[in-house]
Motif scaffolding. Structure first.
Motif, PDB file in Angstrom:
ATOM      1  N   ALA A 241       5.544   0.148 -10.576  1.00 56.64           N
ATOM      2  CA  ALA A 241       5.363   1.522 -11.105  1.00 56.64           C
ATOM      3  C   ALA A 241       6.339   2.553 -11.866  1.00 56.64           C
ATOM      4  O   ALA A 241       7.400   2.516 -12.243  1.00 56.64           O
ATOM      5  CB  ALA A 241       5.690   2.398  -9.599  1.00 56.64           C
TER       6      ALA A 241
ATOM      7  N   ASP B 215       0.826  -0.658   0.096  1.00 58.16           N
ATOM      8  CA  ASP B 215       0.074   0.431   0.281  1.00 58.16           C
ATOM      9  C   ASP B 215       0.836   1.225  -0.118  1.00 58.16           C
ATOM     10  O   ASP B 215       0.670   2.119  -0.762  1.00 58.16           O
ATOM     11  CB  ASP B 215      -0.991  -0.340   1.098  1.00 58.16           C
ATOM     12  CG  ASP B 215      -1.639  -0.661   0.957  1.00 58.16           C
ATOM     13  OD1 ASP B 215      -2.675  -1.113   1.931  1.00 58.16           O
ATOM     14  OD2 ASP B 215      -2.157  -1.514  -0.041  1.00 58.16           O
TER      15      ASP B 215
ATOM     16  N   LEU C 108       5.041  -6.070  -7.907  1.00 57.08           N
ATOM     17  CA  LEU C 108       4.429  -4.621  -8.455  1.00 57.08           C
ATOM     18  C   LEU C 108       5.077  -3.566  -9.273  1.00 57.08           C
ATOM     19  O   LEU C 108       6.304  -3.695  -8.932  1.00 57.08           O
ATOM     20  CB  LEU C 108       4.090  -4.242  -6.979  1.00 57.08           C
ATOM     21  CG  LEU C 108       2.798  -4.801  -6.376  1.00 57.08           C
ATOM     22  CD1 LEU C 108       2.288  -3.531  -4.636  1.00 57.08           C
ATOM     23  CD2 LEU C 108       1.373  -4.295  -7.647  1.00 57.08           C
TER      24      LEU C 108
ATOM     25  N   VAL D  71       0.590   2.214 -10.677  1.00 54.83           N
ATOM     26  CA  VAL D  71       0.829   0.769 -11.102  1.00 54.83           C
ATOM     27  C   VAL D  71       0.647  -0.304 -11.882  1.00 54.83           C
ATOM     28  O   VAL D  71      -0.805  -0.375 -12.111  1.00 54.83           O
ATOM     29  CB  VAL D  71       0.163   1.169  -9.674  1.00 54.83           C
ATOM     30  CG1 VAL D  71       0.952  -0.798  -7.825  1.00 54.83           C
ATOM     31  CG2 VAL D  71       1.434   2.087  -8.463  1.00 54.83           C
TER      32      VAL D  71
ATOM     33  N   ARG E 289       2.171   2.051  -3.744  1.00 53.60           N
ATOM     34  CA  ARG E 289       0.370   2.372  -4.313  1.00 53.60           C
ATOM     35  C   ARG E 289       0.932   3.805  -3.514  1.00 53.60           C
ATOM     36  O   ARG E 289       0.672   4.815  -4.625  1.00 53.60           O
ATOM     37  CB  ARG E 289      -0.314   1.530  -4.308  1.00 53.60           C
ATOM     38  CG  ARG E 289      -0.101   0.562  -4.835  1.00 53.60           C
ATOM     39  CD  ARG E 289      -2.041  -0.538  -4.569  1.00 53.60           C
ATOM     40  NE  ARG E 289      -1.575  -2.170  -4.983  1.00 53.60           N
ATOM     41  CZ  ARG E 289      -1.836  -3.034  -4.193  1.00 53.60           C
ATOM     42  NH1 ARG E 289      -1.489  -2.824  -2.505  1.00 53.60           N
ATOM     43  NH2 ARG E 289      -1.797  -4.001  -4.485  1.00 53.60           N
TER      44      ARG E 289
END
Ligand code: HGY
Ligand code: MN
Ligand code: MN
Length: 402
Positions: free
Chosen positions: A74, A51, A72, A64, A54
């Motif tokens: 970005a 989190d 993940l 993202v 993000r």
């Protein structure tokens, strides 16, 4: 919104610094008793770090994405541009590990991208790989191995944690597996990581290689029986064979100049007054070359089997993950080390996602000085000044690659 190249302004009006971002994540998953971190993949602390990832992206108007394997990404520009440069590391930790191993590379990646001109930043993907330590599901670099196809999604999906939760269940879906559609767009990878071997005495270094290493599960089997009534001569106690193998591991490693450890063990039924029927011990073995590693594992296995013959017990050895030697792109390493002012180029005995990626795309690692070299321990530490130097070096390196 901050255009890339303009360091992120903080409410205080000063550019976001390493110290700012580090203070945000330092408390997440830290065990107050040990001071170490309990950040297992997809558990509450690691989900909180996702989190945070993000939120960092949102602060920068970054997009993202994920690859269906728990990794993940970005992006300052459109996701997965041609000639993508990936930079990042992992959030997960070993049990009660240090806070720098992994997260340092992700925090540094965001800060380095902040420094890039917009067009350069648009080529960079900040990545957080899943389950690098293998601390929950037992296979290290699980996310990067899935992404590159080194491990099949079906095998990954079957992996279970100590509570019996499967990787697919924790991920929330069957892992996608290899993503050549994405990997094919990657021109280079740079992972910044705290150095873990007492071999760097300046703020920043460049990796030359990762030792071959692996994990082997030893199952020692015997006869469950009463601790109080069974004569010593009548026992088939697998704990004896295990204990002997731990000592043999240490001896064989010393004799061969390798590094080998048996630090994880489970006992069944693990009762004070019952001779166990099964003892499981995991061998972590590493050496500067494959021949030494193979000979070490063979020697430990032979000594375990010989001892089992004397103890009347059984032993079965299962390789759980084996990583071949990684030789990073030498020209890239030399070019980066030179451009950074002639910083040291050094090998490591620690595995990394960059090691997995290096089998597929030109890959480099930057090391940040670890004054004590201690790692996988609450005592792991790097100074803010060296971490800031790492961000400078990463920003510079990304600037040369984009
Ligand atoms: O165990 C290692 O080498 C790394 O920390 N995953
Ligand atoms: Mn580690
Ligand atoms: Mn690591």
């Amino acid at each position: 919104m901050t255009g890339a190249g303009v360091p992120l302004e903080r409410s205080s009006g000063t550019p976001a610094s390493f110290r700012d971002l580090w203070a945000e994540i330092a408390p997440i998953g830290r065990d107050p008793a040990s001071g170490g971190y309990l950040r297992y993949a997809f558990t509450e602390p690691e989900l909180a770090l996702r989190d945070w990832f993000r939120a960092q992206a949102a602060r920068r108007d970054m997009t993202v994405t994920d690859d269906g394997n728990g990794n993940l990404f970005a992006w300052s520009g459109d996701p997965w541009p041609p000639d993508t440069v990936l930079t990042g590391s992992h959030f997960d930790s070993v049990p009660h590990g240090g806070g720098y191993d992994g997260p340092l590379g992700i925090v540094s990646a965001f800060l380095a991208v902040d420094r890039l001109p917009r067009d350069a930043a648009a080529k960079v993907g900040v990545v957080a790989f899943a389950e690098e330590e293998g601390g929950r599901f037992g296979v290290p670099c699980l996310g990067s191995r899935l992404f590159t196809g080194v491990i099949a999604p079906d095998r990954a999906a079957e992996l279970r944690d100590a509570a019996g939760v499967g990787f697919a269940e924790a991920l929330g879906a069957r892992p996608a597996g290899a993503r050549p559609d994405l990997l094919g767009r990657v021109a280079a990878v740079v992972e910044l990581h705290i150095e873990q071997g007492r071999n760097l005495d300046v703020p920043v270094g460049v990796a030359s290689a990762i030792w071959p290493h692996g994990r082997w599960r030893f199952d020692f089997t015997g006869d469950a029986d009463h601790a109080g009534t069974t004569r010593m001569a009548d026992r088939r106690d697998p704990m004896l064979t295990f204990a002997y193998t731990v000592l043999a591991t240490n001896k064989e490693a010393r004799l061969s100049g390798a590094h080998a450890t048996m630090a994880r063990v489970t006992v069944h039924p693990n009762a004070t007054n019952a001779i166990p029927s099964l003892v499981r011990g995991w061998l972590d073995a590493r050496a500067a070359d494959a021949a030494t590693l193979d000979a070490l594992v063979e020697a430990v296995t032979k000594r375990a089997v010989d001892r089992a013959g004397r103890d009347g017990t059984g032993v079965r050895v299962e390789p759980e993950s084996v990583s071949p030697e990684v030789a990073f792109d030498a020209r890239l390493a030399e070019r980066l080390a030179g451009a950074l002012g002639g910083v040291p180029i050094l090998p490591t005995g620690a595995g990394h996602d960059a090691g997995v990626l290096s089998g597929h795309v030109p890959t480099a690692m930057l090391f940040v000085r670890n004054p004590t070299g201690v790692s996988h321990s609450p005592a792991e530490h790097a100074t803010d000044a060296d971490c800031a130097a790492g961000v400078d070096a990463l920003a510079f390196v990304l600037g040369t690659l984009t």
